[in-house]
Write an enzyme that holds these catalytic residues in place. Sequence first.
Site, PDB file in Angstrom:
ATOM      1  N   ASN A   9       2.952  -8.699   7.937  1.00 19.43           N
ATOM      2  CA  ASN A   9       3.801  -9.711   8.673  1.00 19.43           C
ATOM      3  C   ASN A   9       4.951  -9.619   8.078  1.00 19.43           C
ATOM      4  O   ASN A   9       5.304  -9.999   6.868  1.00 19.43           O
ATOM      5  CB  ASN A   9       3.082 -10.842   8.051  1.00 19.43           C
ATOM      6  CG  ASN A   9       3.868 -12.280   8.794  1.00 19.43           C
ATOM      7  OD1 ASN A   9       5.067 -12.194   9.250  1.00 19.43           O
ATOM      8  ND2 ASN A   9       3.434 -13.380   8.016  1.00 19.43           N
ATOM      9  N   TRP A  10       5.929  -9.167   8.670  1.00 16.59           N
ATOM     10  CA  TRP A  10       7.329  -8.996   8.282  1.00 16.59           C
ATOM     11  C   TRP A  10       8.234 -10.109   7.805  1.00 16.59           C
ATOM     12  O   TRP A  10       9.353 -10.072   7.536  1.00 16.59           O
ATOM     13  CB  TRP A  10       8.176  -7.938   9.066  1.00 16.59           C
ATOM     14  CG  TRP A  10       7.701  -6.529   9.096  1.00 16.59           C
ATOM     15  CD1 TRP A  10       6.818  -6.092   7.968  1.00 16.59           C
ATOM     16  CD2 TRP A  10       8.090  -5.418   9.833  1.00 16.59           C
ATOM     17  NE1 TRP A  10       6.751  -4.755   8.230  1.00 16.59           N
ATOM     18  CE2 TRP A  10       7.337  -4.095   9.289  1.00 16.59           C
ATOM     19  CE3 TRP A  10       8.926  -5.304  10.998  1.00 16.59           C
ATOM     20  CZ2 TRP A  10       7.499  -2.995  10.003  1.00 16.59           C
ATOM     21  CZ3 TRP A  10       9.159  -4.047  11.640  1.00 16.59           C
ATOM     22  CH2 TRP A  10       8.318  -2.933  10.854  1.00 16.59           C
ATOM     23  N   LYS A  11       7.790 -11.240   8.543  1.00 16.89           N
ATOM     24  CA  LYS A  11       8.425 -12.591   8.454  1.00 16.89           C
ATOM     25  C   LYS A  11       9.946 -12.097   8.987  1.00 16.89           C
ATOM     26  O   LYS A  11       9.884 -11.403   9.963  1.00 16.89           O
ATOM     27  CB  LYS A  11       8.220 -12.948   7.174  1.00 16.89           C
ATOM     28  CG  LYS A  11       6.956 -13.176   6.500  1.00 16.89           C
ATOM     29  CD  LYS A  11       6.960 -13.952   5.214  1.00 16.89           C
ATOM     30  CE  LYS A  11       5.216 -13.784   4.853  1.00 16.89           C
ATOM     31  NZ  LYS A  11       4.963 -14.744   3.695  1.00 16.89           N
ATOM     32  N   HIS A  92       0.850 -19.824  11.057  1.00 19.57           N
ATOM     33  CA  HIS A  92       1.203 -19.180   9.660  1.00 19.57           C
ATOM     34  C   HIS A  92       1.643 -20.349   8.842  1.00 19.57           C
ATOM     35  O   HIS A  92       2.157 -21.534   9.319  1.00 19.57           O
ATOM     36  CB  HIS A  92       2.243 -18.109   9.503  1.00 19.57           C
ATOM     37  CG  HIS A  92       2.479 -17.634   8.605  1.00 19.57           C
ATOM     38  ND1 HIS A  92       3.155 -18.046   7.520  1.00 19.57           N
ATOM     39  CD2 HIS A  92       1.963 -16.247   7.672  1.00 19.57           C
ATOM     40  CE1 HIS A  92       3.183 -17.485   6.251  1.00 19.57           C
ATOM     41  NE2 HIS A  92       2.381 -16.263   6.568  1.00 19.57           N
ATOM     42  N   GLU A  94       3.876 -20.799   6.663  1.00 21.48           N
ATOM     43  CA  GLU A  94       5.268 -21.181   6.818  1.00 21.48           C
ATOM     44  C   GLU A  94       5.720 -21.952   8.052  1.00 21.48           C
ATOM     45  O   GLU A  94       6.522 -22.804   7.970  1.00 21.48           O
ATOM     46  CB  GLU A  94       6.175 -19.931   6.721  1.00 21.48           C
ATOM     47  CG  GLU A  94       6.047 -19.334   5.334  1.00 21.48           C
ATOM     48  CD  GLU A  94       6.332 -18.022   4.943  1.00 21.48           C
ATOM     49  OE1 GLU A  94       6.566 -17.314   6.103  1.00 21.48           O
ATOM     50  OE2 GLU A  94       5.739 -17.310   4.032  1.00 21.48           O
ATOM     51  N   GLU A 164      -5.431 -17.449   4.335  1.00 24.23           N
ATOM     52  CA  GLU A 164      -4.007 -17.288   3.468  1.00 24.23           C
ATOM     53  C   GLU A 164      -3.911 -18.534   2.658  1.00 24.23           C
ATOM     54  O   GLU A 164      -3.193 -19.726   3.036  1.00 24.23           O
ATOM     55  CB  GLU A 164      -2.996 -17.179   4.070  1.00 24.23           C
ATOM     56  CG  GLU A 164      -2.890 -15.854   5.209  1.00 24.23           C
ATOM     57  CD  GLU A 164      -1.678 -15.315   5.274  1.00 24.23           C
ATOM     58  OE1 GLU A 164      -1.466 -14.000   5.318  1.00 24.23           O
ATOM     59  OE2 GLU A 164      -0.400 -15.986   5.649  1.00 24.23           O
ATOM     60  N   GLY A 170       3.674 -15.175  -1.441  1.00 21.67           N
ATOM     61  CA  GLY A 170       4.895 -14.844  -1.975  1.00 21.67           C
ATOM     62  C   GLY A 170       5.126 -15.058  -3.343  1.00 21.67           C
ATOM     63  O   GLY A 170       6.324 -15.112  -3.778  1.00 21.67           O
ATOM     64  N   SER A 209      -0.068 -12.197  -1.425  1.00 22.28           N
ATOM     65  CA  SER A 209       0.244 -11.213  -2.646  1.00 22.28           C
ATOM     66  C   SER A 209      -0.796  -9.969  -2.648  1.00 22.28           C
ATOM     67  O   SER A 209      -1.025  -9.659  -3.554  1.00 22.28           O
ATOM     68  CB  SER A 209       0.313 -12.028  -3.874  1.00 22.28           C
ATOM     69  OG  SER A 209       1.118 -13.028  -4.085  1.00 22.28           O
ATOM     70  N   GLY A 230       2.544  -9.777   3.497  1.00 23.89           N
ATOM     71  CA  GLY A 230       3.880  -9.926   3.603  1.00 23.89           C
ATOM     72  C   GLY A 230       4.815  -8.929   2.976  1.00 23.89           C
ATOM     73  O   GLY A 230       4.979  -7.820   3.396  1.00 23.89           O
ATOM     74  N   GLY A 231       5.230  -9.261   1.692  1.00 26.29           N
ATOM     75  CA  GLY A 231       6.205  -8.494   1.092  1.00 26.29           C
ATOM     76  C   GLY A 231       6.016  -7.053   1.003  1.00 26.29           C
ATOM     77  O   GLY A 231       6.615  -5.979   1.216  1.00 26.29           O
TER      78      GLY A 231
END
Length: 247
Positions: A9-11, A92, A94, A164, A170, A209, A230-231
């Site tokens: 997930n590149w956000k 998601h 966010e 999640e 994150g 993470s 993500g990251g």
Amino acid sequence: MRKPIIAGNWKMNKTRDEAINFALGVSGRLPNYAECIVCAPFIILRDLVKRVPTNLAVGAQNMDYHDSGAFTGEVSPLMLKDTEVTHVIIGHSERRAYYNETDESVNLKVKKALEYDLVPIVCVGEVLAEREAGKTNEVLARQINEGFKDVNLDNPENLVVAYEPVWAIGTGKNASSEIAEEACKFIRTELEKIFGNKANDIRILYGGSVKPENIKEYMANPDVDGALVGGASLKVDSFVALCNYKD
Ligand code: 13P
């Protein structure tokens, strides 16, 4: 047998050039034992779809639940189909936290995605206060039951759920492998109440993470069928390592 899924997930990251360089960089380096997916910002989806290797699928990170109309700034499922993406992240945390996504809108979006043959990757998970209050299962049950209310599922391979926990996203503070398994197992039990035996074929991912250094622990669990990352999905080498978690 559920085929594992490793989804990035590149956000809100990557320009078109960066995304295309990524696609070229991972080419020839992804395994066939896992379904590998990157979920990218809307504006680069079409270019990305044209450049990814055949064993890398592309998804969006959200969509509206209307087909078209006066909804300024939104993107419809029809438009996603037009870019030829195959997956879409829905609900998601966010979006739940910053953009007013609710279990009800998640439900409408899941139905729309399935109607358009887009595979929804539906995110659920508790915030830290809910975990500390012992309410994790209650929250997950609500998100699952309301999110999948009256959903008609022909093929369980076309639905993906991602656990999640919000406190692990994150933060570098990943959930233990035991916590991930316990929650994914609970989610499967809830899915069984809605979809019966089909729940055995629904892929359930862990996200929060995940890194090349810890993915193996998660993947060793019977109810964790993959990861939503993500990251650590942003860099070519890291994404390639995550996808090749068995090596
Ligand atoms: P991180 O892997 O950066 O914690 O993000 C997880 C996530 O939100 C994936 O959807």
